[in-house]
Write a protein that holds these residues in place. Structure first.
Motif, PDB file in Angstrom:
ATOM      1  N   ASN A 183      77.556 -20.200 -66.913  1.00 15.86           N
ATOM      2  CA  ASN A 183      78.012 -20.033 -65.525  1.00 15.86           C
ATOM      3  C   ASN A 183      79.483 -19.675 -65.654  1.00 15.86           C
ATOM      4  OD1 ASN A 183      79.622 -20.889 -63.141  1.00 15.86           O
ATOM      5  ND2 ASN A 183      77.695 -21.651 -62.310  1.00 15.86           N
ATOM      6  N   ARG A 184      79.913 -18.634 -64.957  1.00 16.07           N
ATOM      7  CA  ARG A 184      81.351 -18.333 -64.955  1.00 16.07           C
ATOM      8  C   ARG A 184      81.828 -18.060 -63.543  1.00 16.07           C
ATOM      9  NH1 ARG A 184      82.318 -13.618 -67.866  1.00 16.07           N
ATOM     10  NH2 ARG A 184      81.572 -14.594 -69.782  1.00 16.07           N
ATOM     11  N   SER A 185      81.362 -18.874 -62.600  1.00 15.07           N
ATOM     12  CA  SER A 185      81.841 -18.700 -61.228  1.00 15.07           C
ATOM     13  C   SER A 185      83.277 -19.198 -61.143  1.00 15.07           C
ATOM     14  CB  SER A 185      80.956 -19.475 -60.252  1.00 15.07           C
ATOM     15  OG  SER A 185      81.106 -20.867 -60.421  1.00 15.07           O
ATOM     16  N   GLU A 186      83.991 -18.727 -60.133  1.00 11.49           N
ATOM     17  CA  GLU A 186      85.380 -19.151 -59.928  1.00 11.49           C
ATOM     18  C   GLU A 186      85.445 -20.612 -59.494  1.00 11.49           C
ATOM     19  OE1 GLU A 186      88.414 -17.841 -60.551  1.00 11.49           O
ATOM     20  OE2 GLU A 186      87.252 -16.289 -61.539  1.00 11.49           O
ATOM     21  N   VAL A 297      78.618 -37.811 -59.709  1.00 10.78           N
ATOM     22  CA  VAL A 297      79.946 -37.937 -60.323  1.00 10.78           C
ATOM     23  C   VAL A 297      80.942 -37.059 -59.555  1.00 10.78           C
ATOM     24  CG1 VAL A 297      81.280 -37.775 -62.470  1.00 10.78           C
ATOM     25  CG2 VAL A 297      78.867 -38.428 -62.553  1.00 10.78           C
ATOM     26  N   THR A 298      80.470 -35.906 -59.081  1.00 12.71           N
ATOM     27  CA  THR A 298      81.343 -35.042 -58.277  1.00 12.71           C
ATOM     28  C   THR A 298      81.835 -35.785 -57.043  1.00 12.71           C
ATOM     29  OG1 THR A 298      80.119 -33.110 -59.039  1.00 12.71           O
ATOM     30  CG2 THR A 298      81.498 -32.808 -57.094  1.00 12.71           C
ATOM     31  N   VAL A 299      80.953 -36.526 -56.394  1.00  8.67           N
ATOM     32  CA  VAL A 299      81.346 -37.297 -55.208  1.00  8.67           C
ATOM     33  C   VAL A 299      82.417 -38.321 -55.578  1.00  8.67           C
ATOM     34  CG1 VAL A 299      80.559 -38.904 -53.422  1.00  8.67           C
ATOM     35  CG2 VAL A 299      79.147 -36.941 -54.021  1.00  8.67           C
TER      36      VAL A 299
HETATM   37  P1  NAD Z   1      77.426 -18.699 -58.504  1.00 13.86           P
HETATM   38  O1  NAD Z   1      76.248 -17.961 -58.013  1.00 13.86           O
HETATM   39  O2  NAD Z   1      78.767 -18.405 -57.948  1.00 13.86           O
HETATM   40  O3  NAD Z   1      77.564 -18.477 -60.091  1.00 13.86           O
HETATM   41  C1  NAD Z   1      76.464 -18.482 -60.954  1.00 13.86           C
HETATM   42  C2  NAD Z   1      76.896 -18.145 -62.373  1.00 13.86           C
HETATM   43  O4  NAD Z   1      75.769 -18.218 -63.245  1.00 13.86           O
HETATM   44  C3  NAD Z   1      77.480 -16.754 -62.525  1.00 13.86           C
HETATM   45  O5  NAD Z   1      78.544 -16.799 -63.444  1.00 13.86           O
HETATM   46  C4  NAD Z   1      76.295 -15.960 -63.099  1.00 13.86           C
HETATM   47  O6  NAD Z   1      76.699 -14.833 -63.835  1.00 13.86           O
HETATM   48  C5  NAD Z   1      75.656 -17.007 -63.985  1.00 13.86           C
HETATM   49  N1  NAD Z   1      74.255 -16.725 -64.257  1.00 13.86           N
HETATM   50  C6  NAD Z   1      73.262 -16.534 -63.359  1.00 13.86           C
HETATM   51  N2  NAD Z   1      72.100 -16.297 -63.992  1.00 13.86           N
HETATM   52  C7  NAD Z   1      72.350 -16.345 -65.310  1.00 13.86           C
HETATM   53  C8  NAD Z   1      71.556 -16.181 -66.477  1.00 13.86           C
HETATM   54  N3  NAD Z   1      70.262 -15.918 -66.400  1.00 13.86           N
HETATM   55  N4  NAD Z   1      72.153 -16.311 -67.674  1.00 13.86           N
HETATM   56  C9  NAD Z   1      73.458 -16.571 -67.766  1.00 13.86           C
HETATM   57  N5  NAD Z   1      74.257 -16.736 -66.706  1.00 13.86           N
HETATM   58  C10 NAD Z   1      73.715 -16.612 -65.499  1.00 13.86           C
HETATM   59  O7  NAD Z   1      77.077 -20.248 -58.355  1.00 13.86           O
HETATM   60  P2  NAD Z   1      78.018 -21.566 -58.386  1.00 13.86           P
HETATM   61  O8  NAD Z   1      78.743 -21.733 -57.121  1.00 13.86           O
HETATM   62  O9  NAD Z   1      78.777 -21.611 -59.663  1.00 13.86           O
HETATM   63  O10 NAD Z   1      76.900 -22.690 -58.429  1.00 13.86           O
HETATM   64  C11 NAD Z   1      75.989 -22.755 -59.496  1.00 13.86           C
HETATM   65  C12 NAD Z   1      75.096 -23.944 -59.343  1.00 13.86           C
HETATM   66  O11 NAD Z   1      75.863 -25.123 -59.443  1.00 13.86           O
HETATM   67  C13 NAD Z   1      74.352 -24.035 -58.020  1.00 13.86           C
HETATM   68  O12 NAD Z   1      73.060 -24.529 -58.273  1.00 13.86           O
HETATM   69  C14 NAD Z   1      75.155 -25.024 -57.234  1.00 13.86           C
HETATM   70  O13 NAD Z   1      74.357 -25.716 -56.297  1.00 13.86           O
HETATM   71  C15 NAD Z   1      75.612 -25.929 -58.326  1.00 13.86           C
HETATM   72  N6  NAD Z   1      76.836 -26.651 -58.005  1.00 13.86           N
HETATM   73  C16 NAD Z   1      76.825 -27.955 -58.304  1.00 13.86           C
HETATM   74  C17 NAD Z   1      77.904 -28.716 -58.040  1.00 13.86           C
HETATM   75  C18 NAD Z   1      77.848 -30.141 -58.425  1.00 13.86           C
HETATM   76  O14 NAD Z   1      78.753 -30.891 -58.097  1.00 13.86           O
HETATM   77  N7  NAD Z   1      76.851 -30.569 -59.146  1.00 13.86           N
HETATM   78  C19 NAD Z   1      79.038 -28.147 -57.458  1.00 13.86           C
HETATM   79  C20 NAD Z   1      79.056 -26.795 -57.193  1.00 13.86           C
HETATM   80  C21 NAD Z   1      77.932 -26.056 -57.489  1.00 13.86           C
END
Ligand code: NAD
Length: 319
Positions: A183-186, A297-299
């Protein structure tokens, strides 16, 4: 099936941090006799967001934190609602459940929340400090910077699991560790990779397009992480990166995605922060420690951030 390791639930990990939060709230009763006030904005009908909102409410209640969930039916009114919470001296912390607009406008909304009340740690200043490995907001090092909740939760989980070696100097406690972050979201993935690399790890940051390496270089010669492109995404490259990975962290927002268990080295630590289960059950045959979700844990981190914000505001006011 052989299960050599343990599954560790976020609910058990969060207990330790909630206890610390509880103690700090107790010590604040003189300045916050009614408890701190956290205001949360829900402007979507996302299931995960609602679940997260419910846990936050329950956790707050159990700790004497006042929690107000403000549901906004018309997204167009969200900005005004946040601005008035920014101005309201009663309000100690503000959070917004994302996605709201589901596009770049969400990044705008993140910056509307006052930096002094931003419990999620999404203000630009906080992200910039994280990327630059700057841990304080001021030159005197009185005011600690805030970290975004979910990346911070993963770090705290890794401390709890003793991946962080406390015999090493602070800031280098992941020296020698190899981590993979899918995952490389911002919001989560990129800041998380940077945090781990700043703490001394070599991190393979994987997204749908490519794989990058975040690290402080040989012998940790750099003060902050640098990023190197390793190539386009492929299963082969991913497998290569996983070969000697001590930690594998997933956050793929898809029901069908499953991280290939065969890529996990024996005894690795596996952590999933996606709201979907990115590891299937066979992960237990490989992982020494497996954490299936991180939300609780996030909470706890959200509340920890709120207390830090309250302390910073008090220090800034000079009392
Ligand atoms: P996002 O859509 O912004 O980012 C998803 C990332 O995953 C991107 O970097 C994408 O390139 C990568 N990705 C997708 N499919 C892929 C694959 N097949 N192989 C490799 N990389 C892949 O999503 P986000 O906002 O980062 O959220 C991701 C998840 O995390 C969601 O399920 C969200 O609910 C969860 N989340 C959890 C918490 C928490 O506290 N647990 C907090 C925020 C988000």
């Amino acid at each position: 099936e052989v299960k050599p390791g343990n599954t560790v639930l976020a609910s058990s990990i969060s207990k330790k941090f909630l206890k610390e939060v509880d103690e700090r709230i107790q010590s604040m009763v003189s300045i916050k006799p009614n408890g701190p006030l956290l205001v949360a904005f829900l402007a979507n009908d996302d299931h995960a967001a609602e679940m997260y909102a419910t846990w936050t409410g329950r956790t707050c209640e159990s700790l004497g934190v006042r929690y107000e969930l403000r549901k906004i039916d018309d997204k167009d009114f969200l900005e005004e609602a946040i601005l008035s919470a920014n101005e309201d001296d009663e309000v100690d912390g503000i959070l917004v459940y994302y996605p709201v607009f589901g596009n770049a406008q969400d990044q705008y909304v993140q910056q509307v929340v006052s930096r002094e009340k931003d419990v999620e740690g999404m203000n630009h200043v906080y992200y910039q400090n994280l990327y630059h490995n700057i841990r304080y907001l001021d030159n005197n090092q009185d005011l600690k910077s805030i970290l975004p909740c979910t990346p911070l939760a993963v770090v705290k989980i890794m401390e709890y699991l003793k991946v962080y070696n406390t015999l090493l100097p602070e800031g280098n406690r992941l020296y020698g560790k190899k981590c993979v972050v899918v995952n490389r979201s911002e919001i989560v993935g990129r800041p998380l990779a940077a945090l781990l690399a700043n703490d001394g790890a070599t991190v393979y940051s994987v997204d749908i397009n490519n794989i990058q390496k975040f690290s402080r270089g040989e012998s940790l010669k750099f003060a902050k992480h640098h990023v190197e492109d390793l190539g386009d995404y492929s299963e082969e490259l991913l497998q290569e990166c996983c070969q000697d990975a001590d930690v594998i962290i997933t956050g793929v927002p898809s029901e069908s995605y499953k991280f290939p268990t065969s890529f996990i080295k024996d005894g690795a630590v596996c952590i999933n922060f996606s709201s979907h289960k990115n590891f299937d059950d066979s992960v237990k045959t490989k992982a020494a420690l497996y954490v299936p979700s991180t939300g609780k844990v996030t909470v706890a981190m959200l509340l920890r951030n709120m207390l830090r914000l309250i302390e910073n505001r008090r220090k800034m006011a000079g009392n």
